[in-house]
Scaffold this active site. Structure first.
Site, PDB file in Angstrom:
ATOM      1  N   HIS A   1      -9.488   1.352   4.686  1.00 22.89           N
ATOM      2  CA  HIS A   1      -8.252   1.611   5.426  1.00 22.89           C
ATOM      3  C   HIS A   1      -8.537   2.615   6.547  1.00 22.89           C
ATOM      4  O   HIS A   1      -9.327   3.546   6.374  1.00 22.89           O
ATOM      5  CB  HIS A   1      -7.170   2.147   4.488  1.00 22.89           C
ATOM      6  CG  HIS A   1      -5.824   2.146   5.108  1.00 22.89           C
ATOM      7  ND1 HIS A   1      -5.432   3.123   5.992  1.00 22.89           N
ATOM      8  CD2 HIS A   1      -4.799   1.269   5.015  1.00 22.89           C
ATOM      9  CE1 HIS A   1      -4.202   2.843   6.403  1.00 22.89           C
ATOM     10  NE2 HIS A   1      -3.788   1.728   5.829  1.00 22.89           N
TER      11      HIS A   1
ATOM     12  N   GLU B   1      -6.970   5.063   7.579  1.00 19.11           N
ATOM     13  CA  GLU B   1      -6.731   6.473   7.221  1.00 19.11           C
ATOM     14  C   GLU B   1      -7.933   7.045   6.486  1.00 19.11           C
ATOM     15  O   GLU B   1      -8.261   8.219   6.634  1.00 19.11           O
ATOM     16  CB  GLU B   1      -5.446   6.578   6.376  1.00 19.11           C
ATOM     17  CG  GLU B   1      -4.208   6.345   7.233  1.00 19.11           C
ATOM     18  CD  GLU B   1      -3.024   5.733   6.497  1.00 19.11           C
ATOM     19  OE1 GLU B   1      -3.008   5.707   5.253  1.00 19.11           O
ATOM     20  OE2 GLU B   1      -2.099   5.269   7.194  1.00 19.11           O
TER      21      GLU B   1
ATOM     22  N   SER C   1       3.085  -1.844  10.500  1.00 20.30           N
ATOM     23  CA  SER C   1       4.525  -1.925  10.761  1.00 20.30           C
ATOM     24  C   SER C   1       5.117  -3.309  10.489  1.00 20.30           C
ATOM     25  O   SER C   1       6.063  -3.722  11.162  1.00 20.30           O
ATOM     26  CB  SER C   1       4.847  -1.456  12.184  1.00 20.30           C
ATOM     27  OG  SER C   1       4.468  -0.091  12.339  1.00 20.30           O
TER      28      SER C   1
ATOM     29  N   GLU D   1      -5.646  -4.738  10.519  1.00 21.42           N
ATOM     30  CA  GLU D   1      -4.612  -3.737  10.777  1.00 21.42           C
ATOM     31  C   GLU D   1      -4.943  -2.981  12.057  1.00 21.42           C
ATOM     32  O   GLU D   1      -5.755  -2.044  12.039  1.00 21.42           O
ATOM     33  CB  GLU D   1      -4.558  -2.733   9.621  1.00 21.42           C
ATOM     34  CG  GLU D   1      -4.249  -3.345   8.275  1.00 21.42           C
ATOM     35  CD  GLU D   1      -3.685  -2.312   7.304  1.00 21.42           C
ATOM     36  OE1 GLU D   1      -2.572  -2.511   6.833  1.00 21.42           O
ATOM     37  OE2 GLU D   1      -4.338  -1.293   7.065  1.00 21.42           O
TER      38      GLU D   1
ATOM     39  N   GLY E   1       2.149   2.513  10.704  1.00 23.45           N
ATOM     40  CA  GLY E   1       3.110   3.609  10.546  1.00 23.45           C
ATOM     41  C   GLY E   1       3.782   4.030  11.843  1.00 23.45           C
ATOM     42  O   GLY E   1       4.424   5.074  11.896  1.00 23.45           O
TER      43      GLY E   1
ATOM     44  N   LYS F   1       0.149   4.269  -0.396  1.00 23.84           N
ATOM     45  CA  LYS F   1      -0.493   5.496   0.119  1.00 23.84           C
ATOM     46  C   LYS F   1      -0.193   6.674  -0.827  1.00 23.84           C
ATOM     47  O   LYS F   1      -0.048   6.436  -2.029  1.00 23.84           O
ATOM     48  CB  LYS F   1      -0.048   5.769   1.562  1.00 23.84           C
ATOM     49  CG  LYS F   1      -0.190   4.521   2.437  1.00 23.84           C
ATOM     50  CD  LYS F   1      -0.054   4.768   3.898  1.00 23.84           C
ATOM     51  CE  LYS F   1      -0.187   3.441   4.633  1.00 23.84           C
ATOM     52  NZ  LYS F   1      -0.169   3.593   6.084  1.00 23.84           N
TER      53      LYS F   1
ATOM     54  N   ASN G   1       0.860  -1.180   0.000  1.00 24.16           N
ATOM     55  CA  ASN G   1       0.000   0.000   0.000  1.00 24.16           C
ATOM     56  C   ASN G   1       0.900   1.236   0.000  1.00 24.16           C
ATOM     57  O   ASN G   1       1.414   1.626   1.047  1.00 24.16           O
ATOM     58  CB  ASN G   1      -0.891  -0.041   1.252  1.00 24.16           C
ATOM     59  CG  ASN G   1      -1.714   1.221   1.420  1.00 24.16           C
ATOM     60  OD1 ASN G   1      -1.822   2.031   0.504  1.00 24.16           O
ATOM     61  ND2 ASN G   1      -2.308   1.390   2.604  1.00 24.16           N
TER      62      ASN G   1
HETATM   63  P1  PGA Z   1       2.635   0.446   7.663  1.00 20.69           P
HETATM   64  O1  PGA Z   1       1.203   0.654   6.980  1.00 20.69           O
HETATM   65  O2  PGA Z   1       3.172  -0.858   7.133  1.00 20.69           O
HETATM   66  O3  PGA Z   1       3.454   1.631   7.198  1.00 20.69           O
HETATM   67  O4  PGA Z   1       2.421   0.411   9.119  1.00 20.69           O
HETATM   68  C1  PGA Z   1       0.354  -0.427   6.749  1.00 20.69           C
HETATM   69  C2  PGA Z   1      -0.924   0.062   6.137  1.00 20.69           C
HETATM   70  O5  PGA Z   1      -1.331   1.181   6.461  1.00 20.69           O
HETATM   71  O6  PGA Z   1      -1.561  -0.645   5.330  1.00 20.69           O
END
Ligand code: PGA
Length: 252
Positions: free
Chosen positions: A97, A99, A215, A169, A175, A11, A9
């Protein structure tokens, strides 16, 4: 069908040139591998989907979008429909997601429509669920995930549900560099499979691909993927470096 999947992903990252460089590097790294340990999906921003598809033709990876409209077509400025993605032969799409839930007000109700749009257009939804830190601390993580599954997915028929990939997640792990422990991931994935089994039966539950995200990186992927209910990962930050991403792809 249940399989091992590693999806990147990206982003809202990378210029056009940087995207081309990263996609080519991923293609090069994939070329070096004799036997791929998992199916690979790359989800770049919308403007780079076509380029990703061209590069993916030469080596075997799937291409996915990061969002889709809940509407069919018409006067919805700025939106991208599932049929548009399908017309470009995009085969995957991340929805729900955290976000998007947080910054764009996406609700389980909207996601329930989006998932139908994708399935009607033969696109595999990568449906994200997961609890906030305060919800885990209040020991509400199972309830939160249950509600997200019930409201966002359980209106589907068993046949439709078969076409969905789930990504667990935990929001506190996204993140932040703070990964869920292997036990926490396995515990929640097993719980998700139990929910599916109660709703659709054991064979459907056994057949669903459930990814872990938050992460996940080249160092911890192997331990996470070794859990029996973890079928791969949805990778954010670590998917922006070709070498790390491919190490994760091979972590089974
Ligand atoms: P990250 O993000 O691996 O940077 O923690 C995962 C995601 O948001 O799908």
């Amino acid at each position: 069908m249940r399989r091992n999947v590693v999806a990147g992903n990206w982003k809202m990252n990378n210029s056009f040139d940087q995207a081309e460089e990263l996609l080519s590097a991923i293609a090069d790294e994939l070329d070096k591998i004799k036997t791929k340990a998992s199916e690979v999906v790359v989800c770049p921003p919308f403007p780079y989907l076509e380029m990703a598809k061209d590069i993916a033709l030469e080596c075997d990876f799937g291409v996915g979008a990061q969002n889709v409209s809940q509407f069919d077509a018409g006067a919805y400025t700025g939106e991208i429909s599932a049929s548009m993605l399908a017309s470009m032969s995009v085969k995957f799409c991340i929805i729900g997601h955290s976000e998007r839930r947080k910054y764009f007000g996406e609700t389980d109700e909207t996601l329930a429509i989006k998932v139908k749009q994708l399935l009607a257009n033969d696109i595999e939804p990568i449906f994200c669920i997961g609890e906030l830190l305060e919800e885990r601390e209040a020991n509400r993580h199972f309830d939160v995930v249950k509600e997200q599954m019930e409201k966002g997915l359980f209106h589907l028929s068993a046949d439709e549900f078969h076409g969905v990939i789930i990504a667990y997640e935990p929001v506190w792990a996204i993140g932040t560099g703070k990964t869920a422990t292997s036990e926490q991931a396995q515990e929640m994935h097993a719980y998700i499979r139990t929910l599916i089994s109660k709703k659709y039966g054991q064979s459907v539950a056994d057949d669903i691909t459930i990814l872990y995200g938050g992460s996940c990186n080249a160092k911890n992927a192997q331990e996470l993927f070794a859990n029996k209910d973890v079928d791969g990962g949805l990778i954010g930050g670590a998917s922006l470096k070709a070498e790390d991403f491919i190490t994760i792809v091979q972590s089974f």
